[in-house]
Design an enzyme around this catalytic site. Structure first.
Site, PDB file in Angstrom:
ATOM      1  N   CYS A  26       0.806  -1.230   0.000  1.00  0.00           N
ATOM      2  CA  CYS A  26       0.000   0.000   0.000  1.00  0.00           C
ATOM      3  C   CYS A  26       0.835   1.274   0.000  1.00  0.00           C
ATOM      4  CB  CYS A  26      -0.941   0.017   1.205  1.00  0.00           C
ATOM      5  SG  CYS A  26      -2.171  -1.297   1.167  1.00  0.00           S
ATOM      6  N   HIS A  55      -9.666   3.314  -0.762  1.00  0.00           N
ATOM      7  CA  HIS A  55      -8.210   3.118  -0.752  1.00  0.00           C
ATOM      8  C   HIS A  55      -7.799   2.386  -2.023  1.00  0.00           C
ATOM      9  CE1 HIS A  55      -4.259   1.978   0.404  1.00  0.00           C
ATOM     10  NE2 HIS A  55      -4.524   1.006   1.266  1.00  0.00           N
ATOM     11  N   CYS A 109       0.486   2.489   6.649  1.00  0.00           N
ATOM     12  CA  CYS A 109       0.929   1.132   6.942  1.00  0.00           C
ATOM     13  C   CYS A 109       0.922   0.353   5.632  1.00  0.00           C
ATOM     14  CB  CYS A 109       0.008   0.470   7.954  1.00  0.00           C
ATOM     15  SG  CYS A 109      -1.723   0.347   7.422  1.00  0.00           S
TER      16      CYS A 109
END
Length: 405
Positions: A92, A358, A388
């Protein structure tokens, strides 16, 4: 002394629901990325032959998003053949790190003008289809203590004493802030409408936001990771954290980040190229850091990355005016706030990924644009973006708003 890396612009597509009924499902990933590249070129009349490289984050770089989608999208966008293009995957953290790499290229003096970006079409390429030994090979999973991220999020909530009601209240706040910001037009500066081949608008604003979300409504949703935990993943996590009696499964679709499609592009360069091309800097990359933390709990990296980047920059946390902490799960920014005691009024002031979604490989770059827009709107100076990522990875980048050279 390194050359300053300025941000001349940061643009993005709206985030479309990442399902087959989402507005952007009709757009191929390569076209989604090409759309922001074309828009960036058109906005400044860029001679793309002056762009030294294109660095693009993508978390599922397979199938329609594979085989160096950065170079492919540059060709589809009609950019000069000199633009090479690189696709990168740091889970990510991909496009936030792509931005850092672009900045490093400029700061080294080897390159003058670099575009960073990210793309993830989650309606086309689903989470996990890229495989890999960490999750797919039982022997590797056992050695590394692998559990799905949602189990890690529930473990954080359990350890920190965050209740289901706490998480849901956070999620409602994210929705409220995002809805208010959208209504006030705070995202318009960065959003580039996605159009079809005839120039008709497909989507011109984030479609995942759910105004009117309530804690009552969220309380009816089923916990997403309880069944996974019962398959043995809870046992793996508890073996790493023997002081925890059992994991409370408190995350669900409404207090976790949304699955969406999206792309972004950021134009970075040095002072010399900016003056030559008439580009005015909006921001400067102050510092960026990447680190990793315990991989089973997985999602505690933002604290460590923030502490590291502040040390690199020689700054104190109270010097940061605004924070963008990616809302992968509600427990992540809540743990970050608790760890570092950052005032809530500085964190995700316009909502986050719980409300807007996201788009994995694009989110980090989007956060840079979001914090830069808000620094400008409020007349503030420093923003910090942190995320994260899989395996315990944490990343953090500090941006300074500038108005001129």
């Amino acid at each position: 002394m390194s050359t300053p890396a300025f941000i001349f612009d940061a643009i993005r597509t709206p985030r479309g629901k990442g399902k087959k009924d989402g507005s952007l499902h009709e757009v191929k990933p390569v076209d989604l990325l090409a759309s922001v590249l074309k828009a960036l070129q058109a906005r400044y009349g860029l001679d793309t032959a002056r762009i030294d490289d294109l660095v693009v984050g993508c978390v599922m770089p397979v199938g329609e998003q594979g085989s160096n989608i950065a170079k492919t999208a540059a060709m589809v966008a009609g950019w000069d053949e000199k633009v090479a293009g690189m696709q990168m995957d740091r889970f990510c953290a991909s496009s936030l790190d792509a931005t850092a790499i672009a900045a490093m290229k400029v700061m080294s003096g080897w390159e003058q003008l670099v575009v960073a970006g990210g793309v993830e079409s989650m309606s086309h390429v689903a989470i996990g289809v890229n495989g890999g030994p960490w999750a797919d090979d039982p022997a590797t999973s056992m050695i590394t203590g692998f559990v799905p991220q949602g189990i890690g999020a529930d473990l954080i909530a359990t350890i920190e004493g965050f209740s289901r009601e706490d998480l849901d209240a956070f999620a409602v706040t994210s929705q409220d802030k995002a809805a208010a910001a959208q209504k006030a037009g705070y995202f318009k500066k960065s959003i580039i409408p996605v159009t079809d081949a005839n120039g008709l608008v497909i989507l011109d604003q984030d479609e995942f936001i759910r105004p009117g979300t309530t804690v009552e409504g969220l309380s009816k949703l089923k916990a997403s990771f309880e069944f996974m935990g019962s398959l043995g993943f809870d046992a793996v996590a508890l073996s790493k954290y023997p002081g925890v009696e059992r994991i409370n499964h408190v995350h669900h679709a409404g207090n976790s980040s949304g699955i969406v499609d999206g792309a972004c592009a950021l134009l970075l360069g040095n002072e010399k190229i900016g003056k030559e091309l008439g580009l005015k800097p909006r921001g400067r990359i102050v510092a960026s850091s990447v680190t990793s933390t315990e991989p089973t709990i997985m999602l505690t990296g933002p604290t460590a990355a923030t502490e590291k980047v502040l040390k690199i920059a020689g700054m104190r946390i109270d010097q940061i005016d605004l924070f963008e902490v990616n809302e992968a799960f509600a427990a992540v920014p809540m743990r970050f706030q608790k760890d570092l005691n950052v005032p809530w009024e500085k964190i995700n002031v316009n909502g986050g990924s719980i409300a807007m979604g996201h788009p994995l490989g694009a989110t980090g770059g989007i956060l840079i644009g979001t914090v830069l827009d808000e620094l400008e709107r409020q007349g503030l100076t420093y923003g910090l973006c942190t995320m994260c990522a899989g395996g315990g990875i944490g990343i953090a980048t500090i941006v300074e708003r500038v108005s001129s050279y």
